[in-house]
Design an enzyme around this catalytic site. Structure first.
Site: not given
Length: 320
Positions: A86, A125, A127-129
């Site tokens: 994201v 996370d 940085l991820e979802m």
């Protein structure tokens, strides 16, 4: 339900296998095991997981799904150096989701041992979802399509546990039997050419099989990267980021080698683009040897024989 695979080894395989060829192959099957047939899954539950896996609304910005980093149309991974979440580019290469259920260790740092606990990593996370399960539960409960899917699965209550269970069931169906090397291990030794057979022997003799073993040819243990060379200068020190213990520096999960010819770029940071280069790096850093070009070509041929068709469950769900 057991999914049915049309094995692409050729009908002749049933007639040319001899007792001697079977014994030769079985004598070599000690540390590496074949995938025999398709997994047994609850398709109604896996169907829910398939929809959730591809749904970007599970992320905080509504743009990143599990499939964003684990492409179900190709190799179950992402052909970029690092995964994008994201907030843009992350820090590690996306591991293929194909055959993930065969791993004992999950995530690059090996911090998870179950598919259920592994999901918390990318979901939470930032940085991820960058999401959370209560938010996802609320979204699914208020979505008419998911209401119908859970009803179709036996009036299953829409809860966090059942949402996770459906994704796990789907991932369990993503095994890829049917690789030529599986046929070889089952006794049909003629399916590999001589180069691939030499590569398999070199893979064993050199010691690669001591870490890359089991049904998934890896994914079962954690090892230090760069035993025989200076540690790379990088911020990502593997498990050390979690444990902060000095002797944990540069320890990573041993990657599975199934479909490895299709899942480049390689290593946790995705900085190596070719399989041949990855083989040489592993030989030098993990085994303390420099391999000849011919040995690298042979091992690459062997590793290519671990490539298999896409999971059958995808064809089942895509063609309903």
């Amino acid at each position: 339900m057991r999914l049915s695979t049309a094995i692409k080894w050729g009908a002749a395989v049933l007639f040319v296998c001899t007792a001697s060829s079977v014994s030769v192959a079985k004598a070599e099957v000690e540390l590496v095991l074949p995938i025999e047939g398709d997994p047994v899954v609850d398709v109604k539950l896996a169907r829910i997981g398939w929809y959730l896996f591809r749904d970007p609304n599970l992320s905080s910005n509504g743009k990143v799904s599990c499939e964003s980093c684990h492409n179900l149309q190709t190799n179950g991974a992402q052909n970029t150096a690092v995964a994008a979440g994201v907030k843009g580019a992350g820090t590690r290469n996306a591991i293929t989701v194909f055959n993930a259920s065969l791993n004992y260790r999950l995530l690059w740092d090996g911090s998870s041992n179950t598919l259920v606990s592994q999901m918390d990593g990318p979901i939470h996370d930032p940085l991820e979802m960058d999401s959370n399960w209560p938010k996802i539960e609320s979204y699914v409960q208020n979505n008419e399509q998911y209401q119908a899917l859970f009803k179709r699965a036996g009036n299953l209550p829409i809860s966090i546990d059942n949402i996770k269970a459906s994704i796990v069931e789907f991932v369990k169906g993503l095994e890829t039997p049917g690789a030529p090397f599986d046929a070889y291990l089952l006794g049909y030794t003629h399916v590999l050419n001589e180069k691939a057979k030499r590569g398999w022997k070199t893979f064993q003799k050199a010691g690669c099989v001591q870490c890359h073993q089991g049904k998934n040819v890896g994914g079962a243990m954690i090892q230090r990267f760069a035993y025989f060379e200076h540690k790379p200068v990088q911020k990502d020190t593997g498990r050390h980021l979690l444990t902060t213990e000095g002797d944990e520096g540069y320890y990573f999960r041993v990657a599975s080698l199934r479909n490895v010819a299709l899942t480049g770029p390689y290593f946790h940071n995705g900085q190596v683009t070719t399989l041949a280069e990855a083989i040489q790096i592993m030989a030098q850093t993990q085994l303390g040897i420099t391999m000849s070009d011919s040995n690298i070509e042979d091992i690459e041929a062997f590793l290519t024989s671990l490539s298999a068709p896409r999971p059958v469950i995808l064809e089942v769900l895509e063609n309903e």
